[in-house]
Design a protein around this motif. Structure first.
Motif, mmCIF file in Angstrom:
data_model
loop_
_atom_site.group_PDB
_atom_site.id
_atom_site.type_symbol
_atom_site.label_atom_id
_atom_site.label_comp_id
_atom_site.label_asym_id
_atom_site.label_seq_id
_atom_site.Cartn_x
_atom_site.Cartn_y
_atom_site.Cartn_z
ATOM 1 N N UNK A 1 5.426 -4.968 5.149
ATOM 2 C CA UNK A 1 4.733 -6.187 5.557
ATOM 3 C C UNK A 1 5.747 -7.315 5.584
ATOM 4 N N UNK A 2 5.890 -7.932 6.755
ATOM 5 C CA UNK A 2 6.914 -8.958 6.945
ATOM 6 C C UNK A 2 7.019 -9.929 5.782
ATOM 7 N N UNK A 3 8.238 -10.114 5.269
ATOM 8 C CA UNK A 3 8.556 -11.084 4.206
ATOM 9 C C UNK A 3 7.965 -10.785 2.832
ATOM 10 N N UNK A 4 7.103 -9.800 2.714
ATOM 11 C CA UNK A 4 6.424 -9.585 1.432
ATOM 12 C C UNK A 4 6.950 -8.363 0.691
ATOM 13 N N UNK A 5 7.020 -8.507 -0.620
ATOM 14 C CA UNK A 5 7.362 -7.373 -1.490
ATOM 15 C C UNK A 5 6.062 -6.659 -1.874
ATOM 16 N N UNK A 6 6.201 -5.409 -2.226
ATOM 17 C CA UNK A 6 5.035 -4.624 -2.639
ATOM 18 C C UNK A 6 5.299 -4.065 -4.039
ATOM 19 N N UNK A 7 4.308 -4.166 -4.904
ATOM 20 C CA UNK A 7 4.434 -3.589 -6.244
ATOM 21 C C UNK A 7 3.535 -2.361 -6.327
ATOM 22 N N UNK A 8 4.147 -1.196 -6.487
ATOM 23 C CA UNK A 8 3.372 0.043 -6.518
ATOM 24 C C UNK A 8 2.741 0.208 -7.902
ATOM 25 N N UNK A 9 1.421 0.404 -7.937
ATOM 26 C CA UNK A 9 0.734 0.518 -9.231
ATOM 27 C C UNK A 9 -0.096 1.794 -9.378
ATOM 28 N N UNK A 10 -0.395 2.454 -8.274
ATOM 29 C CA UNK A 10 -1.221 3.658 -8.343
ATOM 30 C C UNK A 10 -0.734 4.656 -7.304
ATOM 31 N N UNK A 11 -0.766 5.937 -7.658
ATOM 32 C CA UNK A 11 -0.456 6.978 -6.686
ATOM 33 C C UNK A 11 -1.478 8.097 -6.866
ATOM 34 N N UNK A 12 -2.156 8.476 -5.814
ATOM 35 C CA UNK A 12 -3.125 9.578 -5.837
ATOM 36 C C UNK A 12 -4.154 9.462 -6.964
ATOM 37 N N UNK A 13 -4.596 8.255 -7.259
ATOM 38 C CA UNK A 13 -5.617 8.119 -8.306
ATOM 39 C C UNK A 13 -5.055 8.154 -9.714
ATOM 40 N N UNK A 14 -3.765 7.939 -9.847
ATOM 41 C CA UNK A 14 -3.144 7.867 -11.177
ATOM 42 C C UNK A 14 -2.283 6.618 -11.235
ATOM 43 N N UNK A 15 -2.351 5.932 -12.377
ATOM 44 C CA UNK A 15 -1.561 4.713 -12.529
ATOM 45 C C UNK A 15 -0.094 5.081 -12.687
ATOM 46 N N UNK A 16 0.747 4.277 -12.064
ATOM 47 C CA UNK A 16 2.184 4.513 -12.214
ATOM 48 C C UNK A 16 2.826 3.295 -12.861
ATOM 49 N N UNK A 17 4.018 3.510 -13.383
ATOM 50 C CA UNK A 17 4.789 2.432 -13.964
ATOM 51 C C UNK A 17 5.138 1.494 -12.796
ATOM 52 N N UNK A 18 4.666 0.248 -12.816
ATOM 53 C CA UNK A 18 4.818 -0.608 -11.629
ATOM 54 C C UNK A 18 6.281 -0.797 -11.212
ATOM 55 N N UNK A 19 6.549 -0.746 -9.923
ATOM 56 C CA UNK A 19 7.892 -1.043 -9.417
ATOM 57 C C UNK A 19 7.778 -1.742 -8.064
ATOM 58 N N UNK A 20 8.798 -2.532 -7.762
ATOM 59 C CA UNK A 20 8.741 -3.400 -6.592
ATOM 60 C C UNK A 20 9.619 -2.847 -5.470
ATOM 61 N N UNK A 21 9.079 -2.821 -4.268
ATOM 62 C CA UNK A 21 9.834 -2.314 -3.115
ATOM 63 C C UNK A 21 9.555 -3.182 -1.885
ATOM 64 N N UNK A 22 10.381 -3.000 -0.857
ATOM 65 C CA UNK A 22 10.164 -3.694 0.415
ATOM 66 C C UNK A 22 9.229 -2.904 1.318
ATOM 67 N N UNK A 23 9.201 -1.576 1.115
ATOM 68 C CA UNK A 23 8.398 -0.724 1.990
ATOM 69 C C UNK A 23 8.063 0.533 1.222
ATOM 70 N N UNK A 24 7.005 1.224 1.635
ATOM 71 C CA UNK A 24 6.674 2.485 0.970
ATOM 72 C C UNK A 24 6.576 3.613 1.983
ATOM 73 N N UNK A 25 6.992 4.796 1.555
ATOM 74 C CA UNK A 25 6.816 6.000 2.366
ATOM 75 C C UNK A 25 5.486 6.634 1.998
ATOM 76 N N UNK A 26 4.779 7.123 3.004
ATOM 77 C CA UNK A 26 3.559 7.883 2.733
ATOM 78 C C UNK A 26 3.600 9.165 3.542
ATOM 79 N N UNK A 27 3.435 10.274 2.843
ATOM 80 C CA UNK A 27 3.333 11.559 3.520
ATOM 81 C C UNK A 27 1.853 11.874 3.654
ATOM 82 N N UNK A 28 1.528 12.739 4.569
ATOM 83 C CA UNK A 28 0.125 13.080 4.763
ATOM 84 C C UNK A 28 -0.458 13.583 3.443
ATOM 85 N N UNK A 29 -1.571 13.003 3.049
ATOM 86 C CA UNK A 29 -2.207 13.408 1.797
ATOM 87 C C UNK A 29 -1.938 12.456 0.655
ATOM 88 N N UNK A 30 -0.980 11.553 0.824
ATOM 89 C CA UNK A 30 -0.653 10.579 -0.229
ATOM 90 C C UNK A 30 -1.626 9.407 -0.220
#
Ligand code: C2O
Ligand code: CU
Length: 576
Positions: A254-283
């Protein structure tokens, strides 16, 4: 509605707050599935819709609720089933919605009711699981909030939902014929990428964004108008992002915005900050975004292809900072998707995903290790994907019924291989390209801890190895580690495993020429598919079945499995 006795007792003895958490609801839905004309990318085609909608209606519930979906098949000439991707179906394996595995396909004009508990908050989705029906548009979001009186471990002011998919103009029938024909015909890349079911063919927004408003936004067709996400400045939003693509691996930014990942597949994750995220089918992921940028502008949400040379334009949506008009063009160009083959970028993202503190740790050791070598092979002039040299075919009678009734001849006499030869050279095309078909059923004993090594390799053509996202039904698993090259199980490989804070997932990727090791506990009796989530790959046999403690499965509802040999056995007086 009557409160269950347990809840009443609980009300009497516990604080009200706890009691409320116990008072889970039953949520009823009535769906009719049918083919319909639709223009997902402004070109009219036929999709499979639900209640006249595409994508299907969003299911929203709270953890602990019971979902009832009364589903009528109005497709006229083909069966249908719906799989609730990410829901473990604890104690209800017959509601998993996998044709030929957990249930009989629902025939035209028939009705079947799915009943299951959504036990864990998170971002999920549902989709068809018969033939390639998912690729025909049969999918929708399933969002589970925390139970009443409980809180998410992070704060946000609002929510945005992004269900990502890819779209082909050929019908799935044509695609299925192509994939199984001799000579093989590949289906090619998708025509468009969709965000919440909408994309714009020939409106390559990234290339030329000025004429966009006229060409696409004002398109007569609401069905393909770009999605607008209205937001207020200086707030934090939870974006729920899931990918139900048929083929494409995606990247979202998303232009100019950082993203903080907090959940993956219905499980909480240790938050981390990225510019973009990869998603594979099923994620699926939740990411937090703070609207802290110049408030006079809107911003692009961009979704592009990774992992295959893209022939599909990125999908764009607008992050609309209110009170700007939605049609106000963003001042900054859409983010550019990282190069499709920049696997270092992909790995850097994937390796950062760790469980949030407090997540159950994996058992320290496993009782069994199953190694699955993924290869592309030839079989009588067909092209197949196979696992330890056997390409999966599904039976006429669903496994759950036939195995539960102990019907003979259900399983192939020989059990599938649990390993592949240590000297296998993963960097070359298979030395013996021929494969056979198999049922690929692995029988798992109750409560055993199982390790699975997914080994990627070179496909039939030289210097080709693809990404495969593997998805497990009935369970979450811990992703213990990844490595490049052939897995040896030696000290160096062991050193790559994370037993401290591995993330829990239901889908995990294997990178080209690499391996991934995951662990789960076989504590959910049922028959579960484990397969590559790329629709054409699954169709070409890329999967296995885990038949888990089937003797401990409770009474299977007759209507789930009365077809084929199970129906015959039931008529002869058998019991499920
Ligand atoms: Cu979402 Cu077996 O798949
Ligand atoms: Cu695959």
């Amino acid at each position: 509605m009557r409160l269950p006795l347990l809840a009443l007792v609980c009300c009497a003895v516990m604080a009200w707050q706890h009691c409320a958490a116990e008072a889970a609801k039953a949520r009823h839905f009535k769906w009719e599935i049918s083919n319909m004309f639709w223009s997902p990318d402004c070109e009219e085609k036929v999709v499979i819709g639900i209640n006249g909608q595409f994508p299907g209606p969003t299911i929203r519930a709270r953890a602990g609720d019971t979902i009832h979906v009364q589903l009528k098949n109005a497709l006229h000439t083909e069966g249908v089933v719906i799989h609730w991707h990410g829901i473990r179906q604890i104690g209800t394996p017959w509601a998993d919605g996998t044709a030929a595995i957990s249930q009989c396909a629902i025939n035209p004009e028939e009705t079947f009711t799915y009943r299951f508990v959504v036990d864990k908050p998170g971002t999920y989705f549902y989709h068809g699981h018969y033939g390639m029906q998912r690729a025909a548009g049969l999918y929708g979001s399933l969002i589970v909030d925390v139970a009443e009186g409980e809180e998410e471990p992070f704060k946000y002011d609002g929510e945005l939902n992004l269900l990502l998919s890819d779209w082909y103009h050929e019908s799935i029938h044509t695609q299925m014929v192509a994939l199984s024909s001799k000579p093989f015909r590949w289906i090619g890349e998708p025509q468009s990428l969709l965000i919440n079911g909408r994309g714009q063919l020939n409106c390559s927004l990234a290339a030329a964004h000025t004429p966009w408003v006229n060409q696409c936004a004002a398109a007569v067709n609401r069905q393909c108008a770009p999605v607008v996400f209205p937001v207020q400045p200086n707030k934090t939003y939870r974006l729920r992002v899931a990918s139900t693509t048929s083929l494409a691996s995606l990247n979202l930014a998303i232009g100019n915005h950082k993203l903080t990942v907090v959940e993956a597949d219905g499980n909480y994750v240790d938050p981390f900050v990225v510019d973009d995220i990869d998603l594979y089918s099923g994620d699926s992921y939740s990411v937090l975004l703070t609207t802290d940028q110049d408030t006079s502008s809107n911003y692009w949400v961009s979704v592009g292809v990774r992992g295959r040379q893209p022939k599909t334009a990125p999908a764009l949506a607008v992050l609309n900072y209110r009170p700007n008009r939605a049609s106000k063009l963003p001042a900054v160009a859409p983010p550019v998707t990282p190069a499709w083959d920049d696997y270092d970028h992909s790995k850097a993202f994937t390796y950062r995903i760790r469980a949030r503190a407090g997540t159950a740790p994996p058992p320290p050791t496993a009782d069994r290790r199953i190694e699955l070598l993924n290869t592309q092979n030839r079989m009588d002039g067909h092209i197949k994907w196979s696992i330890n040299n056997a390409s999966m075919v599904l039976p006429a009678t669903p496994y759950l019924g036939s195995l539960k009734m102990g019907l003979k001849s259900t399983l192939a006499a020989a059990r599938p291989a649990e390993t592949f030869s240590r000297g296998y050279n993963v960097t070359l095309p298979p030395p013996n390209p021929n494969t056979t078909v198999g049922d690929n059923v692995y029988v798992l004993a109750h409560n055993t801890t199982v390790d699975v090594v997914l080994q990627n390799a070179n496909a039939l053509s030289r210097n080709v190895s693809e990404v495969h996202p593997w998805h497990l039904h009935g369970h979450d698993f811990w992703v213990l580690g990844y490595g490049d090259g052939a897995y040896r199980g030696d000290a160096a490989d062991e050193a790559r495993l994370n037993l401290r804070d591995p993330p829990l997932r239901n889908t995990v990727v294997i990178f080209p020429y690499g391996w991934t090791l995951l662990r789960f506990v076989a504590d959910n009796p049922g028959v579960w598919a484990f397969h590559c989530h790329i629709e054409p790959h699954l169709h070409m046999g890329m999967g296995v079945i885990f038949a888990e403690a089937v003797d401990l499965v409770g009474k299977v509802p007759n209507e789930a499995v009365s077809c084929g040999a199970t129906a015959t056995a039931l008529m002869a007086g058998g019991h499920l």
